[in-house]
Design an enzyme around this catalytic site. Structure first.
Site, PDB file in Angstrom:
ATOM      1  N   ASP A   1      -2.810   3.165 -11.670  1.00 38.24           N
ATOM      2  CA  ASP A   1      -1.522   2.572 -11.305  1.00 38.24           C
ATOM      3  C   ASP A   1      -0.677   3.506 -10.443  1.00 38.24           C
ATOM      4  O   ASP A   1      -0.929   4.712 -10.360  1.00 38.24           O
ATOM      5  CB  ASP A   1      -0.750   2.089 -12.538  1.00 38.24           C
ATOM      6  N   LYS A   2       0.313   2.930  -9.795  1.00 38.45           N
ATOM      7  CA  LYS A   2       1.097   3.640  -8.786  1.00 38.45           C
ATOM      8  C   LYS A   2       1.725   4.914  -9.328  1.00 38.45           C
ATOM      9  O   LYS A   2       1.761   5.946  -8.646  1.00 38.45           O
ATOM     10  CB  LYS A   2       2.180   2.706  -8.238  1.00 38.45           C
TER      11      LYS A   2
END
Length: 250
Positions: A105-106
């Site tokens: 994830d970011k």
């Protein structure tokens, strides 16, 4: 067209473009054409037909590539372009079209694999193969023995219960975790279940590949020795127990 040839998603995967799942997304987005016409989901392609992705011909196989990338926080693991966001493809800027194997994830950082080998991607991502991924996690309050034991046993989330995992304390508010699943934002959701908030998440290993020697934002190609070991692991995916988490890492 009669049931001849192969499905487009398999064709794109075998051509080294992407995984079959990603191919389905490309088809759904209308980015694939066959003989100049926009392709449909489930369509088949036969020898001699002209397949293009984003207007570029597909079918001529490039040399196989597998990269180990150290993703910084703030980079999205997708090939899609979003205004104001930098994706993993832009970060690497490799001369051959590559796709990320799975997601990170970011907000998270660390190891992500990228390849142009669709079938290899499928084998690594296949849920039943139970391939190990190792993380270093920092949380917002002290880590207790009870919290770690609860994580190991499994946590209810997304309509299921997470598979047993390994977790060991590395500091007052940090721990190491080894998973064999890849549920959406799994570690963050597992911690949230017990009122812990993840403040730092770094993946340091996928199977036999580690971050050792790769600076943040940089990458290297997998070595012949690593690829040989990967082949053995993929051939021997049988749900074997976790390896002991006994290596010292920074």
């Amino acid at each position: 067209m009669e049931q001849s040839g192969i499905r487009l998603n398999k064709y794109l995967s075998e051509a080294g473009v992407c995984s079959r799942r990603e191919a389905d997304r490309l088809l759904e987005a209308g980015r694939v054409t066959v003989d100049g016409e926009t392709a449909a989901m489930g369509q088949r392609v036969s020898q001699g037909q002209h397949v293009c992705l984003d207007g570029k011909p597909v079918g001529e196989k490039e040399r196989p590539v597998l990269l180990l990338v150290n993703k910084p926080a703030g980079i999205v693991c997708t090939t899609a372009e979003f205004k104001g966001e930098k994706n993993i493809v832009d970060l690497v800027h490799y001369p051959i079209r590559l796709y990320p194997v799975g997601r990170l994830d970011k907000e998270s950082e660390g190891l992500i694999l990228m390849t142009n080998q669709g079938e290899l991607m499928n084998k690594i991502l296949r849920p039943g193969n139970a391939h190990e991924k190792e993380y270093l996690v920092e949380v917002n309050r002290p880590v207790t023995a009870g919290f770690l034991e609860a994580l190991r046993r499994g946590v209810p989330m997304l309509g299921t219960v997470t598979a047993p995992c390994r977790a060991e304390k590395t500091g007052p508010k940090s721990f190491r975790m080894i998973l064999t699943q890849g549920l959406n934002r799994q570690i963050r959701r597992m911690c949230e279940y017990f009122d812990y908030r993840v403040v730092g998440l770094r993946r340091i290993r996928i199977m036999n590949f580690t971050l050792d020697g790769i600076a943040s934002g940089r990458y290297r190609e997998a070595t012949k020795e690593e690829l040989l070991e990967l082949s053995k692991l993929l051939a021997g995916s049988d749900g074997r127990p976790f390896r002991e988490c006994d290596r010292k890492r920074e």
